[in-house]
Write a protein that holds these residues in place. Structure first.
Motif, PDB file in Angstrom:
ATOM      1  N   UNK A  31       0.768  -1.208  -0.138  1.00 43.87           N
ATOM      2  CA  UNK A  31       0.030  -0.077  -0.027  1.00 43.87           C
ATOM      3  C   UNK A  31       0.740   1.212   0.005  1.00 43.87           C
ATOM      4  N   UNK A  32       2.046   1.142  -0.261  1.00 48.14           N
ATOM      5  CA  UNK A  32       2.882   2.373  -0.211  1.00 48.14           C
ATOM      6  C   UNK A  32       2.989   2.808  -1.658  1.00 48.14           C
ATOM      7  N   UNK A  33       3.124   4.158  -1.781  1.00 45.36           N
ATOM      8  CA  UNK A  33       3.234   4.822  -3.193  1.00 45.36           C
ATOM      9  C   UNK A  33       4.651   4.398  -3.765  1.00 45.36           C
ATOM     10  N   UNK A  34       4.409   3.896  -5.039  1.00 42.10           N
ATOM     11  CA  UNK A  34       5.681   3.746  -5.856  1.00 42.10           C
ATOM     12  C   UNK A  34       6.066   5.300  -6.550  1.00 42.10           C
ATOM     13  N   UNK A  35       6.823   5.909  -5.785  1.00 43.61           N
ATOM     14  CA  UNK A  35       7.179   7.418  -6.135  1.00 43.61           C
ATOM     15  C   UNK A  35       8.037   7.379  -7.310  1.00 43.61           C
ATOM     16  N   UNK A  36       8.656   6.234  -7.621  1.00 40.32           N
ATOM     17  CA  UNK A  36       9.444   6.118  -8.839  1.00 40.32           C
ATOM     18  C   UNK A  36       8.547   6.361 -10.200  1.00 40.32           C
ATOM     19  N   UNK A  37       7.066   5.947 -10.117  1.00 41.56           N
ATOM     20  CA  UNK A  37       6.231   6.452 -11.212  1.00 41.56           C
ATOM     21  C   UNK A  37       4.989   7.253 -10.746  1.00 41.56           C
ATOM     22  N   UNK A  38       5.543   8.303 -10.047  1.00 41.11           N
ATOM     23  CA  UNK A  38       4.606   9.340  -9.550  1.00 41.11           C
ATOM     24  C   UNK A  38       3.663  10.049 -10.315  1.00 41.11           C
ATOM     25  N   UNK A  39       2.673   9.874 -10.011  1.00 42.34           N
ATOM     26  CA  UNK A  39       1.420  10.555 -10.950  1.00 42.34           C
ATOM     27  C   UNK A  39       1.346   9.674 -12.061  1.00 42.34           C
ATOM     28  N   UNK A  94       1.053  12.557 -15.607  1.00 46.15           N
ATOM     29  CA  UNK A  94       2.312  13.123 -15.900  1.00 46.15           C
ATOM     30  C   UNK A  94       2.213  13.604 -17.332  1.00 46.15           C
ATOM     31  N   UNK A  95       3.218  14.266 -18.010  1.00 51.18           N
ATOM     32  CA  UNK A  95       3.286  14.788 -19.175  1.00 51.18           C
ATOM     33  C   UNK A  95       3.397  13.560 -20.457  1.00 51.18           C
ATOM     34  N   UNK A  96       3.788  12.600 -19.978  1.00 50.09           N
ATOM     35  CA  UNK A  96       3.637  11.536 -21.143  1.00 50.09           C
ATOM     36  C   UNK A  96       2.217  11.121 -21.439  1.00 50.09           C
ATOM     37  N   UNK A  97       1.292  11.495 -20.563  1.00 50.07           N
ATOM     38  CA  UNK A  97      -0.400  11.417 -21.034  1.00 50.07           C
ATOM     39  C   UNK A  97      -1.058  12.430 -20.901  1.00 50.07           C
ATOM     40  N   UNK A  98      -0.900  13.424 -19.996  1.00 54.76           N
ATOM     41  CA  UNK A  98      -1.492  14.681 -19.749  1.00 54.76           C
ATOM     42  C   UNK A  98      -0.806  15.778 -20.660  1.00 54.76           C
ATOM     43  N   UNK A 158       6.721  17.692 -13.704  1.00 57.26           N
ATOM     44  CA  UNK A 158       7.110  15.966 -13.216  1.00 57.26           C
ATOM     45  C   UNK A 158       7.493  15.100 -14.588  1.00 57.26           C
ATOM     46  N   UNK A 159       8.635  14.514 -14.112  1.00 53.56           N
ATOM     47  CA  UNK A 159       8.841  13.598 -15.313  1.00 53.56           C
ATOM     48  C   UNK A 159       7.762  12.583 -15.982  1.00 53.56           C
ATOM     49  N   UNK A 160       7.595  12.645 -17.263  1.00 55.25           N
ATOM     50  CA  UNK A 160       6.860  12.057 -18.047  1.00 55.25           C
ATOM     51  C   UNK A 160       7.101  10.436 -17.771  1.00 55.25           C
TER      52      UNK A 160
END
Length: 294
Positions: A211-219, A235-239, A290-292
């Motif tokens: 249940x911890x956030x995977x911050x390497x895949x933030x947002x 992230x800019x990859x999709x948004x 934010x990194x894509x």
């Protein structure tokens, strides 16, 4: 016999170690000393943090949304969490000191010293400024009181063992901002809103098995904790919306394609619509940093 005694000794030492490590860790004594909350400022913090969205009674509309009686259910893979009463009554947080309130919001520690479950997003609120916490409490203290009792969570073993949450906190309570680096003042404000107050990552970041956030895949989005549908990648990859389009969405609820907001995001839009437009603009600027992530 010696082997048995050795194993038993290790088990005892391990149990003692786990008990010590899982102990609640409140804020340092005096952390809130001298802070005086101001309700007008606290109202903006209240809306940015989305307090009513979770803590109002189910189905509340209009002014009733400010009666923080609790009772909404939030299903997850670990069980169903139920938002408690946080109105200024004896059934809620009436009588709490600022220190007790700050420990609950930032450390997930109740006034009786037990752990709160991280369905209450204290992992995000841990980044809040203490003055904002003081202002928030000052505003909540002005809201209508409710005597509705807080309902228990519906959790099975082993998730109903609250003490184990101390170990979860050691692993997953944040020690820094997710997006670091040289940010502009606007981007820095957006980071504070997105990573702390509005706790965007709590829904838009995938989680691991604990249940911890995977911050390497933030947002980067992921399955809806309720089991129904997915939470989108922002992230800019999709948004790919412009900053102006993101601001329009956060304040009006309409996408560039003229679709309208739905689900729990509708509450986020309601909250941002009550804030200065500069706050939505700050979040938009932050999202572009934010990194894509696919």
């Amino acid at each position: 016999m010696r082997i048995f005694t050795g194993v038993l000794g290790l088990a005892v030492v391990g149990a003692i170690g786990a008990w010590v490590l899982s102990a609640p860790r409140p804020l340092p004594d005096g952390a809130t000393a001298g802070l005086v909350g101001e309700a007008t400022r606290g109202e903006a913090v209240f809306h940015a943090a989305g307090c009513a969205s979770c803590h109002m009674a189910p189905g509340s509309t209009g002014a009733a949304q400010l009666v923080l009686a609790g009772g909404q259910s939030f299903p997850s893979a670990f069980g169903t969490f139920v938002a408690p009463n946080i109105s200024p009554s004896e059934a809620g947080i009436g009588g709490w000191t600022l220190a007790q309130f700050a420990n609950a919001v930032q450390r997930g520690v109740s006034p009786d010293g037990s752990h709160y479950y991280p369905a209450f997003p204290y992992a995000a609120y841990a980044r809040m400024e203490l003055q904002d916490l003081a202002d928030l409490k000052a505003f909540i203290d002005t809201l209508p009181a409710s005597d509705a009792p807080s309902l228990p969570h519906d959790l099975g073993f082993p998730f109903n063992i609250r003490r184990s949450l101390g170990l979860w906190k050691l692993l997953f309570l944040p020690k820094d901002w997710v997006i670091a680096g040289d940010l502009t003042p606007q981007e820095t404000r957006g980071r504070y809103l997105a990573e702390a107050l509005a706790h965007c990552g709590e829904c838009h970041t995938p989680r691991n098995l604990l249940g911890g956030l995977d911050t390497g895949r933030w947002l980067a989005g992921g399955p809806n904790p309720s089991g129904q549908g997915t939470i989108p990648n922002i992230t800019p990859a999709k948004l790919t919306w412009s900053e102006e389009e993101i601001v329009a969405y956060l304040t009006t609820g309409f996408t560039p394609e003229f679709d309208s907001v739905g689900g729990h995001m509708a509450h986020v839009v309601e909250n941002f619509a009550r804030l200065p437009e500069s706050e939505a603009a700050a979040v938009a600027a932050y999202l572009k940093r934010v990194p894509p992530t696919p």
